[in-house]
Design an enzyme around this catalytic site. Sequence first.
Site: not given
Length: 266
Positions: A117, A120
Amino acid sequence: MSEERFGEFVLVRRHEDGHVAELALDRPKAMNAVSSEMARSLAGACAALGADRDVRVVVLTSTHERAFCVGADLKERNSFTDAELVRQRPVARGAYAGVLELPMPTVAAVHGFALGGGFELALSCDVIVADRTAVVGLPEVSVGVIPGGGGTQLLPRRVGAARAAELIFTARRVEAPEARELGLVDVLVDEGRDRAEALSLASRMAANSPVGLRAAKRALRLGHGLDLRAGLEVEDAAWRSVAFSGDRAEGVAAFNEKRAPRWPGE
C-alpha cells in the site's frame, strides 16, 4: 510555512504562499503502516486539500528516515474478524482514492521502503521522485492477498501489462536504480534528496496557472486508455473549461506585456 494535523498520523504543511502543500505520512513508530485511523486521516486531509483553491500542487512525503510507507498495518489486520475486514475495506479504499483523485498535480517523494500500500500511494501520484535508498514493490501475494489500493490497475499503466504481472506475481522488491530503469519511479536523486527535489519540482509546477494545471490533469487522467478520437474529445472539453477563464486572459496578457503572470485562479 503553516502546519495542520489531521488525526495523529497525517500532517499537512503549506509552502509557497499556500500554493504547494506537503501531505506528510507521520506514523514513524510503525514505519507509516496504514492503520484504519491513519486511512481516515489521509482521506480527510485529501478532501480538505482538494477543496482548497489556493493549493496548486501536493507533495506526498514521509517523516520517517528509513521508510516512505510499508503498506497496510498487518498487525491491525491480524486482529480483524471477517466482518471487521469487510467493514474496514471502504476505509482503506478511501485513503488511496483520496490521493488518486486529488484534482491538482501530485508528486511523491520516496525514500527507503515503499511496499504494498505504500507503493500504491506513490503510484496514485502523477510523478514519483525517489532517492537511492528507495525499495519499492507490491508483495501482497506473498501474504495471501492482492494489491488492493490500486496497484493492479496503476502499475500496468506505468510499465505495461507483462512487466506489472512479473512484479506482482513474484512479489519481488525493486531497488532504486532498477526501479528508475523500469519506470517504477520517474526521477532518481541522491540519498536524502527526495523531499527537496519533489518540493522543487512542485514549485516549478505551481508557478503555472492553477486552472490550467487542474484541467491538464483532468485531460491526462480521463483520456488515458481511450482511443485517440475519444481522447481528443476529452482534451477539447478540458480546453473549453480554461479557454474563457481569468487565468487564460491573464496568461496571454502577461506574455504580451513581458511580465510574470498574476493568476486569478478562476
